[in-house]
Design a protein around this motif. Sequence first.
Motif, short mmCIF file in Angstrom:
data_model
loop_
_atom_site.label_atom_id
_atom_site.label_comp_id
_atom_site.label_asym_id
_atom_site.label_seq_id
_atom_site.Cartn_x
_atom_site.Cartn_y
_atom_site.Cartn_z
N GLU A 84 0.83 -1.21 0.00
CA GLU A 84 0.00 0.00 0.00
C GLU A 84 0.86 1.26 0.00
O GLU A 84 0.56 2.22 -0.71
CB GLU A 84 -0.95 -0.02 1.20
CG GLU A 84 -2.03 -1.08 1.08
CD GLU A 84 -2.84 -1.27 2.36
OE1 GLU A 84 -2.53 -0.60 3.37
OE2 GLU A 84 -3.77 -2.10 2.34
N ASN A 85 1.95 1.27 0.78
CA ASN A 85 2.85 2.43 0.80
C ASN A 85 3.49 2.63 -0.56
O ASN A 85 3.57 3.76 -1.06
CB ASN A 85 3.93 2.25 1.88
CG ASN A 85 3.38 2.42 3.28
OD1 ASN A 85 2.31 2.99 3.47
ND2 ASN A 85 4.10 1.92 4.26
N LEU A 86 3.96 1.53 -1.15
CA LEU A 86 4.59 1.64 -2.48
C LEU A 86 3.58 2.10 -3.52
O LEU A 86 3.90 2.89 -4.41
CB LEU A 86 5.21 0.30 -2.89
CG LEU A 86 6.47 -0.11 -2.15
CD1 LEU A 86 6.88 -1.51 -2.54
CD2 LEU A 86 7.61 0.87 -2.44
N GLN A 87 2.35 1.61 -3.40
CA GLN A 87 1.32 2.03 -4.34
C GLN A 87 1.03 3.52 -4.19
O GLN A 87 0.90 4.24 -5.18
CB GLN A 87 0.05 1.20 -4.10
CG GLN A 87 -0.97 1.33 -5.19
CD GLN A 87 -2.12 0.35 -5.01
OE1 GLN A 87 -2.32 -0.19 -3.93
NE2 GLN A 87 -2.87 0.13 -6.07
N GLN A 88 0.96 4.00 -2.94
CA GLN A 88 0.75 5.43 -2.71
C GLN A 88 1.91 6.25 -3.26
O GLN A 88 1.71 7.29 -3.90
CB GLN A 88 0.57 5.71 -1.21
CG GLN A 88 -0.76 5.25 -0.66
CD GLN A 88 -0.86 5.48 0.84
OE1 GLN A 88 0.10 5.91 1.49
NE2 GLN A 88 -2.03 5.19 1.41
N GLU A 89 3.15 5.76 -3.00
CA GLU A 89 4.32 6.47 -3.52
C GLU A 89 4.29 6.51 -5.05
O GLU A 89 4.61 7.53 -5.66
CB GLU A 89 5.61 5.80 -3.05
CG GLU A 89 5.92 6.02 -1.59
CD GLU A 89 7.20 5.31 -1.15
OE1 GLU A 89 8.06 5.05 -2.02
OE2 GLU A 89 7.33 5.01 0.04
N LEU A 90 3.92 5.37 -5.65
CA LEU A 90 3.84 5.32 -7.11
C LEU A 90 2.79 6.29 -7.63
O LEU A 90 3.03 7.03 -8.59
CB LEU A 90 3.51 3.89 -7.56
CG LEU A 90 3.32 3.70 -9.07
CD1 LEU A 90 4.62 4.00 -9.80
CD2 LEU A 90 2.83 2.30 -9.37
N GLU A 91 1.63 6.35 -6.97
CA GLU A 91 0.59 7.28 -7.39
C GLU A 91 1.05 8.73 -7.24
O GLU A 91 0.82 9.55 -8.11
CB GLU A 91 -0.69 7.03 -6.57
CG GLU A 91 -1.39 5.73 -6.94
CD GLU A 91 -2.53 5.39 -5.98
OE1 GLU A 91 -2.76 6.14 -5.01
OE2 GLU A 91 -3.18 4.35 -6.21
N GLN A 92 1.72 9.02 -6.11
CA GLN A 92 2.22 10.38 -5.89
C GLN A 92 3.28 10.73 -6.94
O GLN A 92 3.26 11.82 -7.52
CB GLN A 92 2.81 10.51 -4.49
CG GLN A 92 1.78 10.52 -3.39
CD GLN A 92 2.42 10.52 -2.01
OE1 GLN A 92 3.64 10.39 -1.88
NE2 GLN A 92 1.60 10.67 -0.98
N THR A 93 4.21 9.79 -7.17
CA THR A 93 5.26 10.04 -8.16
C THR A 93 4.67 10.21 -9.54
O THR A 93 5.07 11.10 -10.30
CB THR A 93 6.28 8.87 -8.15
OG1 THR A 93 6.78 8.72 -6.83
CG2 THR A 93 7.42 9.13 -9.11
N THR A 94 3.70 9.37 -9.89
CA THR A 94 3.05 9.48 -11.20
C THR A 94 2.35 10.82 -11.32
O THR A 94 2.46 11.49 -12.36
CB THR A 94 2.05 8.32 -11.39
OG1 THR A 94 2.75 7.08 -11.25
CG2 THR A 94 1.39 8.38 -12.74
N ALA A 95 1.65 11.22 -10.27
CA ALA A 95 0.96 12.51 -10.31
C ALA A 95 1.97 13.65 -10.44
O ALA A 95 1.76 14.59 -11.21
CB ALA A 95 0.12 12.69 -9.04
N GLN A 96 3.09 13.57 -9.70
CA GLN A 96 4.12 14.61 -9.79
C GLN A 96 4.73 14.62 -11.19
O GLN A 96 4.94 15.69 -11.77
CB GLN A 96 5.21 14.38 -8.75
CG GLN A 96 4.77 14.67 -7.34
CD GLN A 96 5.83 14.29 -6.31
OE1 GLN A 96 6.83 13.68 -6.65
NE2 GLN A 96 5.59 14.65 -5.05
N ASP A 97 5.02 13.43 -11.73
CA ASP A 97 5.59 13.36 -13.08
C ASP A 97 4.63 13.94 -14.11
O ASP A 97 5.04 14.68 -15.01
CB ASP A 97 5.95 11.92 -13.45
CG ASP A 97 7.15 11.39 -12.69
OD1 ASP A 97 7.84 12.21 -12.04
OD2 ASP A 97 7.41 10.16 -12.76
N GLU A 98 3.34 13.60 -13.98
CA GLU A 98 2.36 14.15 -14.91
C GLU A 98 2.28 15.66 -14.78
O GLU A 98 2.19 16.39 -15.77
CB GLU A 98 0.99 13.51 -14.67
CG GLU A 98 0.91 12.08 -15.14
CD GLU A 98 -0.42 11.43 -14.79
OE1 GLU A 98 -1.28 12.09 -14.17
OE2 GLU A 98 -0.59 10.26 -15.15
#
Length: 169
Positions: A84-98
Amino acid sequence: MLKEDNRKLQGEQILLQESCEEARRLGEEAHEKIYDLWKKQHQEHQRLEEDLQSLMKQKEQLTRQRVLAVKMQHHFTVSQMRFENLQQELEQTTAQDESLLQMELLKQKHYVSAPVKKTEKPGRSKKHLEGMTFYTPGSRPPQKMPPLFNCELTSDASINLPTGDAGTI
């Protein structure tokens, strides 16, 4: 009188011998019954002892299984939290990258066509981009020059070029 006393004593002796034989016979029967009961009780005790040992082994095995289940549950919970933490980090990173990509796209005003020309040599395959200018690290392009190219990444991982041709990555 002595003869008669002697007969009486012999009669009493015979009765005593018969009584003694009867007592011995009754004692042997009682001993056999007691021994049989003791033997049955001893066998029952051994069976119960074996059952107790078997139950103790089962209890020990169940205890080990329970401890293992608790450890596995803990590892599962930890793994799930990590996921769940990695998924949240991935979502945050993806949102930041976008967000960064959108900001970069907004900064760029013009698309520069960079046609892809594929040349093949024996044993090698190279793609050359024509019309591109490369700068050394730390140097900047002239202020009047528009950006060299613009790319938009989609979910099928292709580059949308302004000419309408899509170059797959």
